[in-house]
Design a protein around this motif. Sequence first.
Motif, short mmCIF file in Angstrom:
data_model
loop_
_atom_site.label_atom_id
_atom_site.label_comp_id
_atom_site.label_asym_id
_atom_site.label_seq_id
_atom_site.Cartn_x
_atom_site.Cartn_y
_atom_site.Cartn_z
N PHE A 77 39.72 46.97 31.75
CA PHE A 77 39.52 46.52 33.14
C PHE A 77 38.77 45.19 33.18
O PHE A 77 38.14 44.85 34.17
N ASN A 78 38.81 44.46 32.07
CA ASN A 78 38.11 43.17 31.98
C ASN A 78 38.67 42.13 32.94
O ASN A 78 38.04 41.12 33.22
N ASN A 79 39.88 42.38 33.48
CA ASN A 79 40.53 41.42 34.37
C ASN A 79 40.19 41.64 35.85
O ASN A 79 40.75 40.98 36.72
N VAL A 80 39.29 42.58 36.12
CA VAL A 80 38.93 42.87 37.52
C VAL A 80 37.46 42.53 37.76
O VAL A 80 36.59 42.94 36.97
N ASP A 81 37.19 41.79 38.83
CA ASP A 81 35.80 41.51 39.20
C ASP A 81 35.27 42.73 39.97
O ASP A 81 35.44 42.85 41.18
N LEU A 82 34.67 43.65 39.22
CA LEU A 82 34.27 44.94 39.79
C LEU A 82 33.17 44.80 40.84
O LEU A 82 33.13 45.55 41.81
N LYS A 83 32.30 43.81 40.64
CA LYS A 83 31.18 43.64 41.56
C LYS A 83 31.72 43.25 42.95
O LYS A 83 31.35 43.85 43.95
N THR A 84 32.61 42.27 42.97
CA THR A 84 33.18 41.83 44.25
C THR A 84 33.99 42.96 44.88
O THR A 84 33.93 43.18 46.09
N ALA A 85 34.74 43.69 44.06
CA ALA A 85 35.54 44.80 44.60
C ALA A 85 34.62 45.80 45.30
O ALA A 85 34.90 46.25 46.42
N ALA A 86 33.49 46.12 44.66
CA ALA A 86 32.54 47.08 45.25
C ALA A 86 31.98 46.52 46.57
O ALA A 86 31.88 47.25 47.56
N GLU A 87 31.64 45.24 46.56
CA GLU A 87 31.08 44.63 47.78
C GLU A 87 32.08 44.70 48.94
O GLU A 87 31.71 44.83 50.10
N LEU A 88 33.37 44.60 48.60
CA LEU A 88 34.41 44.63 49.64
C LEU A 88 34.87 46.06 49.96
O LEU A 88 35.78 46.26 50.78
N GLY A 89 34.28 47.02 49.28
CA GLY A 89 34.63 48.43 49.53
C GLY A 89 36.00 48.80 48.97
O GLY A 89 36.63 49.75 49.43
N ILE A 90 36.45 48.06 47.95
CA ILE A 90 37.74 48.39 47.32
C ILE A 90 37.46 49.21 46.06
O ILE A 90 36.67 48.79 45.20
N LYS A 91 38.07 50.36 45.96
CA LYS A 91 37.88 51.22 44.79
C LYS A 91 38.82 50.76 43.66
O LYS A 91 39.94 50.28 43.93
#
Length: 328
Positions: A77-91
């Motif tokens: 999952f190195n290709n996903v910006d997990l921090k931004t996803a969490a901030e935007l409420g995207i699982k």
Amino acid sequence: MKIAFFSTQSYDREYFDACNKKHEITYFETALNTDTALLAKGCSAICVFVNDKVTPSVLAVLSENGIKLIALRCAGFNNVDLKTAAELGIKVVRVPAYSPHAVAEHAVAMILTLNRKTHKAYNRVREGNFSLERLTGFDLYGKTVGVIGTGQIGGVFCKIMQGFGCNIVAFDKYPNETLKQTGVVYDTLDNVLMHADIVSLHCPLTTETKHLIRKETLALMKKGAMLINTGRGALVDTKSVIHALKTGNLGYLGIDVYEQEENVFFRNLSESIIQDEVLLRLLSFPNVLITSHQGFFTDEALTQIAKTTFENIEAFENHVSLVNEVKA
Ligand code: NAI
């Protein structure tokens, strides 16, 4: 649920359609990026693969267009910006284990091919050349294999190589007690690199592991050693590896992943002029074997990827706990 699939090939459609019971899927061949993210409009989820770059700007477009879930149909999952996803409420969910055997066996296939040169023998014999000149290999029996990362895939790889009669030295931040009992010896990264005849990378790509194999660590390796990378391209600093191949310090290189693979892998470029000079240089070495990220590519793995991806999506839909969620 309406789901937009990015970077799809015919085999994705085949395996996902066979497993799909109720979802409305739109398959896009294009990779996900800031321009193509808009294609997901009207869907609640997207499904992406290893080279879809889920950057903050892509996530912003996805969020504005109602995407609530990103289902990775892969383990990394190195290709996903997990921090931004969490901030935007995207699982974000993934398929953590679909067939560790598929990738481990591919790593072994690369070792056997590089060592015994069956790819060259195949071509020679077809052209009526039955000479054995320069096809000399070495016995795997008794050799030391260094394994970096002994999780699902690395663990299976250790067992297969033990079957050949190899000694296994390993480095992992979290050594596996069960593997230790089978004779796997854990040591520091430096010691593993110093003692191994073959080094195989099975750790994830993180800020810590980026360019784990670079000038300084290549210098520790035995002269003529073999390096296998089925993990992620950026575990290896490709330019340093090319230098080590040119000087003969690195004896063999087998890679199923490559730092700039998103520009070439999974496509038929046989009628195109390939622009990647680094890749072309790698292809010019007789002791380099490159496959195009096919470690996962078995019938069992593709079936399991489709099954788990739908389970992840349905757990999200039914508000059940997401066992395969990845978080920053
Ligand atoms: P896993 O999570 O089961 O194992 C990874 C292991 O690496 C763990 O034991 C972990 O402790 C270790 N590790 C983490 N950071 C480390 C570090 N800094 N140094 C040393 N070890 C470290 O993952 P799995 O399923 O074994 O997959 C490994 C990797 O293989 C994935 O992250 C992915 O990048 C790659 N992969 C490649 C595929 C292909 O088709 N070529 C397909 C599937 C995965």
